[in-house]
Design a protein around this motif. Structure first.
Motif, short mmCIF file in Angstrom:
data_model
loop_
_atom_site.label_atom_id
_atom_site.label_comp_id
_atom_site.label_asym_id
_atom_site.label_seq_id
_atom_site.Cartn_x
_atom_site.Cartn_y
_atom_site.Cartn_z
N MET A 303 4.81 -3.96 -1.89
CA MET A 303 4.28 -3.62 -2.99
C MET A 303 2.82 -3.26 -2.75
SD MET A 303 6.02 -6.76 -5.39
CE MET A 303 7.91 -6.87 -6.03
N THR A 304 1.77 -4.40 -1.73
CA THR A 304 1.00 -4.26 -1.50
C THR A 304 0.21 -2.76 -1.42
OG1 THR A 304 0.51 -6.56 -1.83
CG2 THR A 304 -1.64 -5.15 -0.69
N PHE A 305 1.49 -2.24 0.10
CA PHE A 305 1.08 -1.17 0.26
C PHE A 305 1.43 0.16 -1.12
CE2 PHE A 305 3.52 2.78 1.94
CZ PHE A 305 2.83 3.34 2.74
N ASN A 306 2.27 0.06 -1.83
CA ASN A 306 2.86 0.65 -2.69
C ASN A 306 1.48 0.54 -3.88
OD1 ASN A 306 4.51 0.90 -1.79
ND2 ASN A 306 5.87 1.09 -2.70
N PHE A 307 0.83 -0.82 -4.13
CA PHE A 307 -0.64 -0.20 -5.06
C PHE A 307 -1.38 0.45 -4.69
CE2 PHE A 307 -4.44 -2.09 -6.53
CZ PHE A 307 -4.12 -2.43 -7.98
N VAL A 308 -1.87 0.13 -3.32
CA VAL A 308 -2.93 0.61 -2.68
C VAL A 308 -2.94 1.97 -2.54
CG1 VAL A 308 -4.43 0.77 -0.38
CG2 VAL A 308 -3.20 -1.56 -1.80
N LEU A 309 -1.56 2.27 -2.04
CA LEU A 309 -1.13 4.32 -1.83
C LEU A 309 -1.07 4.68 -2.99
CD1 LEU A 309 -1.41 5.89 0.77
CD2 LEU A 309 1.08 6.16 0.47
N ASN A 310 -0.90 4.01 -4.31
CA ASN A 310 -0.94 4.93 -5.73
C ASN A 310 -2.73 4.52 -6.30
OD1 ASN A 310 1.89 5.61 -6.85
ND2 ASN A 310 2.54 3.17 -6.55
N ASN A 311 -3.18 3.68 -5.90
CA ASN A 311 -3.93 3.98 -6.47
C ASN A 311 -5.61 5.28 -5.98
OD1 ASN A 311 -6.33 2.09 -8.06
ND2 ASN A 311 -6.94 1.74 -6.14
N GLU A 312 -5.17 5.62 -4.52
CA GLU A 312 -5.28 6.41 -3.78
C GLU A 312 -4.71 8.20 -4.41
OE1 GLU A 312 -7.93 5.72 -2.11
OE2 GLU A 312 -8.38 3.67 -2.17
#
Length: 382
Positions: A303-312
């Protein structure tokens, strides 16, 4: 000087003339370029009345301050400072929407485009062309010293892909330098995407389809020029731009059924599955954690990975920063947790009805992706 004298002086020296052309300049960290670009555009256009509109994505280098100083000296200069919004396509759309000029041109702030061909482009548009593109690859145009060999190869490949999509015999559909009639833009504005960096491709495809439905042909002209090296600052080209471009290609092929942001969200989710399984294997097989704890850890990491990548990547134009970054992460956790429950519920119902686990699993995943995308777009990256 009294107020009356000031107003009289202002009227006599800066008599307003309706602009024939609006020059739209999207910018981010271009403080050392915009003033020189204005001078060059002014020289190139001669006596053609124009307005110079810089749409700045709240540059930390103070670009908008430079433009405002210019506006104090020149009545045809305007600055639009965008706060909380980023992205070239949306900046261009916002700039065009702010002018009433019958024609507009889009030009980069970095001085790589040759402003000297603007009068020729305007003449062609006034003679009947719907869109006039500054081309690096047609006629006597060239990339000059403006692109490295690697970037030139990538640009030509992107041009090939774009040509297949547009169906037009254009030499440079990836150009960021173009001029068009305002009324043509107004016809297609609602169908344009505000995501990504290749607004011309979007405009050409949308306008061509609009004309085709009415039995008309989109007229596109080209004017060759030599692409120059950037004057100052750093290039905005990055792997993120490339991925967003590919997303736009797929989105246009599906006629907007699959928005670019949804495709990128799904792509990130695919990588998230790999991260989840890798973390689960490491925690359970190598660190000997109980499966439930290993699965919980893997879920949080993914989830954290997905959030960071979606934000970027997916929401680069709405990137969360500061305290909003952490509150956004919490809402992302909450939404994805609900999405996971929806995934299991839908998959279980379909499996009980159909008995084929792979179909049930696939539809469950699709359900959670659609749910997560729709809800996080509203609550996390609103």
């Amino acid at each position: 000087m009294s107020v009356i004298q000031f107003e009289s002086h202002k009227t006599s020296t800066q008599a307003w003339v309706a602009p024939q052309l609006a020059v739209i300049v999207p910018s981010y960290n271009e403080r050392d370029n915009v003033a020189l670009l204005y001078e060059k555009v002014t020289t190139a256009l001669g006596g053609i009345p124009f307005e110079f509109i810089v749409v700045d994505d709240n540059s930390p280098d103070g670009t908008v301050s430079v433009v405002r100083e210019l506006a104090q000296q020149h009545a045809n200069v305007r600055a639009i400072r965008r706060i909380g919004r980023r992205g070239l396509s949306s900046a261009v759309i916002e700039g065009i929407s702010s002018t009433s000029a019958p024609y507009f041109a889009v030009i980069d702030a970095d001085l790589q485009h040759d402003e000297a061909i603007l009068p020729t482009m305007l003449e062609m548009a006034m003679a009947g062309d719907d869109i006039v593109v500054g081309t690096r690859y047609g006629g006597e145009g060239s990339v000059g010293a403006g692109l490295s060999k690697a970037r030139e190869a990538g640009s030509r490949f992107a041009t090939l892909l774009s040509g297949i999509l547009t169906g037009q015999g254009l030499s440079d559909p990836m150009s960021g330098f173009f001029l068009m009639r305002r009324d043509v833009f107004d016809q297609i504005a609602p169908s344009l995407s505000d995501e990504g960096f290749k607004i011309l491709l979007d405009i050409i495809v949308s306008a061509d389809r609009f004309h085709a439905l009415r039995g008309k042909r989109l007229r596109i002209g080209e004017v060759p020029y030599t692409f120059r090296p950037r004057h100052a600052g750093e290039s905005k080209m990055s792997p993120i731009v490339v991925v967003q471009f590919l997303g736009l290609i797929v989105s246009k092929l599906t006629r907007g059924l699959l928005p670019t942001s949804f495709l990128l969200f799904g792509l990130v989710g695919g990588f998230g599955v790999i991260v989840h399984m890798g973390t689960l294997w490491l925690a359970h097989e190598r660190l000997s954690l109980d499966f439930v704890w290993a699965q919980t850890l893997a879920t949080l990491v993914a989830m954290t990975f997905n959030f960071v990548l979606n934000n970027e990547l997916t929401y680069a134009n709405r990137k969360l920063r500061g305290w909003r970054y952490f509150t956004g992460l919490l809402t992302f956790y909450a939404v994805c947790s609900i999405g996971a429950l929806a995934n299991v519920s839908v998959a279980s119902w379909i499996y009980a009805f159909d008995g084929q686990f792979y179909i049930a699993g696939l539809l469950g995943v699709l359900m959670s992706v659609v749910f997560n995308y729709s809800v996080t777009k509203v609550f996390t990256w609103r």
